[in-house]
Design an enzyme around this catalytic site. Structure first.
Site, PDB file in Angstrom:
ATOM      1  N   HIS A  34     -11.216  -6.100   8.504  1.00  0.00           N
ATOM      2  CA  HIS A  34     -12.014  -5.834   7.308  1.00  0.00           C
ATOM      3  C   HIS A  34     -13.186  -4.904   7.589  1.00  0.00           C
ATOM      4  O   HIS A  34     -14.075  -4.784   6.754  1.00  0.00           O
ATOM      5  CB  HIS A  34     -12.546  -7.144   6.716  1.00  0.00           C
ATOM      6  CG  HIS A  34     -11.480  -8.007   6.102  1.00  0.00           C
ATOM      7  ND1 HIS A  34     -10.602  -8.739   6.858  1.00  0.00           N
ATOM      8  CD2 HIS A  34     -11.147  -8.237   4.811  1.00  0.00           C
ATOM      9  CE1 HIS A  34      -9.779  -9.406   6.061  1.00  0.00           C
ATOM     10  NE2 HIS A  34     -10.082  -9.109   4.812  1.00  0.00           N
ATOM     11  N   GLU A  80       0.813  -1.215   0.000  1.00  0.00           N
ATOM     12  CA  GLU A  80       0.000   0.000   0.000  1.00  0.00           C
ATOM     13  C   GLU A  80       0.846   1.265   0.000  1.00  0.00           C
ATOM     14  O   GLU A  80       0.490   2.261  -0.653  1.00  0.00           O
ATOM     15  CB  GLU A  80      -0.966  -0.007   1.192  1.00  0.00           C
ATOM     16  CG  GLU A  80      -2.060  -1.072   1.097  1.00  0.00           C
ATOM     17  CD  GLU A  80      -1.569  -2.475   1.424  1.00  0.00           C
ATOM     18  OE1 GLU A  80      -0.445  -2.610   1.954  1.00  0.00           O
ATOM     19  OE2 GLU A  80      -2.306  -3.445   1.151  1.00  0.00           O
TER      20      GLU A  80
END
Lengths: 341, 396
Positions: free
Chosen positions: A142, A73
């Site tokens: 998540h 990322e």
């Protein structure tokens, strides 16, 4: 979820569309309208993204415009910085809220600061799409609501849609912005539907303007993203208690629309801020403080917050105890000192 | 001795590197085992390996072929650079600079990096690379804005294709990769050169940048200045790799190892890497072995973590002396010329002193000007508050 969206040549009938489809259409149209727009991230190419928001885009625009990156990322956002320095307008996808954290240094130390650092010579028009929030039965990492980390960083816009039309309009506006935008996509609204036409999308709203989703006179519910439908449902249920609740959808946490929020609260005299992220040090703390500073003499009761608890996001089988629902919102409304008047 | 010994002049490694080696065709291991399905050898790592010892030109026969004009230019910039470093450090002592991370001893890397680049290329410096920025043509005073503290970056990055001096270690490397990638997609003849230190190679962004660059075959060159220390921590506490240049192999790009105090050698290795990137060969990792003669900054005390003898060994391997010896041996320079070069450097130092001794013009209201394209309502309110505070201060 359906992966098909209306092709450009299709008739402009308004038919049910999901937020996911509207987001995909926004990316599609931005790519088609501006060759400087590039989409990059993990699995955004061949797969079309784990939520299918980029479905078919690499096929239509090619792998140089819609690019599967290595799984890193900070590297995704860091290379996007360089691409923006060269004049492109990258749109990066962080696959899930909690997976965006490795990119925080690039975001805070470079993306948010480059315009300022260079006295305006080098703005970075980067859109960082982050699927966020819970309520989808996700396992650990998540379901985070990460907005507070972003809104505390000067130089970033922080935007989150709650409707299908806004998903399109706000994403287009974010990509068109000359500033970096953290675009938070409420995962549990990806499959929400509304009548919406991909061929005649509504005009793009300017960033930084809240929308009054429901007019009311008793109290104002101030909310954003995944909690907007919760508040609208609460407002409907509240009618049976005799409350006529106004619902303000902030749409943009930064810049913050003090004007719309304060106008509403001055009218109703009562306010509850609702979000699903933890309350302590969260967006609601800032909003409540701003209302108190600006509307104190109009208030009939303290500004209350309804939020997730100050706990790590729970496992999926327990998340419903954490997420603010209609009852928790109405319990807060009930505590707005009605008996005093 | 904590750090590597100065490289020996005898080690003249391979000079010619060209395109990435082709993948070997799948072949049986000869062991009788069948490899797992889909497995095949990808690329041959051997051609990616760096030189066994730092590549040297000065003091070798190959130095005779070097372009006299280039040698003279390098020499001039080295002398100017050394003087610039000394002046900037002096300015910290006078309170005119907040801090100065000096590159004294590393001038060959600084100057060679700047001179190897063509106008269309981009430089991505770290905070210790002010000299490279100046040698690239950025105004010497504007280049010090960050360290003077009157703003963060004092120059327009697009004017000379020089990214802002970057403080968070290695975070500028992915920027270089992204810019080079964008340039390649546009079909432009642009290469990015990113500078990092030995300490910076431990950062995650170093890894991610090299990986992206190799996967994308981005036209980017990474220059590690291995100056022996990350503030106080020596290389052996930073890595267990055979060399920093060896790290290239894991990413599938060539590594080069060069004597960082041999300016023509660094210039040649970087020029080859830039040419390789320009012609589609992808990225290269270059490790230049050098030494930070000064402390980390003016605020650091290097005697706490290294021996004087080690510093002296490196002083005997000084980049300016090495090059001057070559120039004198070949009668490319004489006392009059060295004096003229020194006088030019003095002029630069005098200009720095003069401009830095004047107080910078500060406008506190500018703090609100470059946060967003359009000032937010909240920033307008805060600007009004500061304006009122400033007015009250004036009235007092």
């Amino acid at each position: 979820m359906s992966t098909a969206t209306a092709p450009a040549a299709a008739p402009a009938a308004r038919k049910p569309a999901t937020m996911a489809q509207a987001l995909r259409q926004a990316l599609h149209d931005a790519l088609a309208d501006d060759p400087r727009v590039h989409v990059l991230g993990e699995d955004v190419g061949t797969l079309g993204g784990v939520f299918r928001i980029t479905d078919g885009l690499t096929k239509e625009f090619g792998p140089d415009r819609v690019t599967d990156t290595p799984l890193a990322e900070a590297g995704i956002l860091g290379t996007a910085v360089g691409m923006a320095m060269y004049g492109l307008r990258p749109v990066v996808e962080m696959q899930f809220d909690a997976f965006a954290y490795p990119a925080l240094e690039q975001l805070i130390s470079h993306v948010a600061r480059m315009r300022n650092r260079t006295r305006g010579a080098m703005p970075l028009p980067i859109t960082i799409r982050v699927p966020y929030g819970g309520g989808i039965g996700g396992v650990e990492h998540h379901s985070d609501s990460s907005e507070a980390y972003y809104l505390h960083t000067p130089g970033l816009h922080v935007v989150t849609p709650a409707t299908v039309a806004d998903a399109y309009g706000l994403l287009r506006a974010s990509i068109a912005s000359d500033d970096p935008v953290v675009f938070l996509e409420p995962k549990r609204l990806y499959w929400s539907k509304a009548d919406w036409s991909a061929d005649a999308p509504q005009s793009v709203p300017p960033l930084g303007r809240a929308a009054v989703r429901r007019d009311g006179r008793s109290a104002t519910l101030i909310t954003y993203g995944p909690s907007v439908p919760v508040c609208l449902e609460a407002a409907e249920a509240g009618r049976q208690e005799g409350w006529d609740l106004e619902v303000v959808d902030l749409r943009s946490l930064v810049p913050f629309d003090d004007e719309t929020v304060c106008a509403s609260v001055r009218r109703t005299g009562r306010a509850v801020v609702v979000h699903e992220s933890s309350g302590f040090g969260g967006a609601g703390a800032e909003i409540a403080a701003r209302i108190t500073e600006r509307c104190f003499h109009h208030l009939e009761a303290p500004v209350l917050r309804v939020a997730g608890f100050d706990i790590p996001y729970p496992p999926p089988m327990l998340e419903r105890y954490h997420l603010p629902g209609v009852d928790r919102v109405l319990d807060a409304v009930a505590r707005l000192q009605w008996e005093v008047n | 001795m904590a750090h590597l010994s100065p490289p020996s002049p005898a080690a003249a490694g391979p000079a010619k590197r060209s395109a990435r080696p082709a993948a070997k065709p799948p072949e049986s291991s000869g062991s009788g085992h069948t490899p797992p399905p889909g497995w095949h050898a990808r690329i041959d790592p051997a051609p990616l390996l760096p030189e066994p010892e730092p590549y040297r030109l000065l003091g070798t026969p190959a130095a005779r072929d070097l372009d006299p004009a280039l040698l003279c230019r390098l020499y001039e910039e080295l002398v100017r650079g050394r003087r610039y470093n000394r002046q900037a450090t002096a300015l910290t002592q006078q309170g005119r600079l907040a801090v100065y991370p000096s590159s004294t001893g590393q001038e060959a890397c600084q100057v060679a990096a700047a001179l190897a680049l063509r106008p269309q290329d981009w430089l991505f410096p770290s905070y210790r690379d002010t000299l490279a920025v100046v040698a690239r043509g950025v105004d010497p005073v504007e280049a010090l804005t960050l360290l003077r503290g009157d703003w963060h970056t004092g120059y327009d990055p697009r004017a000379r294709h020089v990214a802002p001096l970057c403080t968070p270690l290695a975070t500028q490397l992915p920027h270089a990769v992204g810019l080079a990638h964008a340039a390649r997609l546009a079909g432009d003849d642009t290469v990015a050169l990113a500078m990092v230190g030995d300490g910076g190679t431990s950062e995650g962004d170093f890894h991610e940048a090299l990986n992206f660059a190799a996967v994308w075959r981005a036209p980017v060159v990474f220059l590690i200045q291995n100056n022996g220390f990350a503030i106080s921590v020596p290389l052996e506490k930073q890595t267990a790799a055979p060399s920093l240049a060896h790290k290239a192999v894991g990413y599938g790009m060539p590594g080069r190892l060069v004597d960082g105090n041999d300016a023509p050698a660094v210039h040649q290795v970087l020029t080859e890497a830039i040419e390789r990137a320009r012609t589609g060969g992808g990225p290269t990792l270059v490790e230049a072995v050098t030494y930070r003669i000064d402390a980390h900054t003016n605020a650091d005390d290097a005697t706490r973590y290294r021996e004087a003898a080690e510093v002296e060994a490196w002083r005997a391997h000084d980049p300016i002396d090495l090059l001057e010896r070559e120039l004198r041996d070949r009668n490319l320079i004489d006392d009059a010329r060295t004096k003229a070069v020194a006088d030019g450097a003095e002029e630069l130092a005098a200009r720095l002193r003069e401009e830095m001794n004047a107080d910078p013009v500060l406008d506190p209201m500018e703090l609100f000007d470059h946060v967003y394209a359009d000032q937010t309502a909240q920033l307008r309110e805060q600007a009004a508050q500061l304006r009122a505070e400033l007015d009250a201060e004036e009235d007092r």
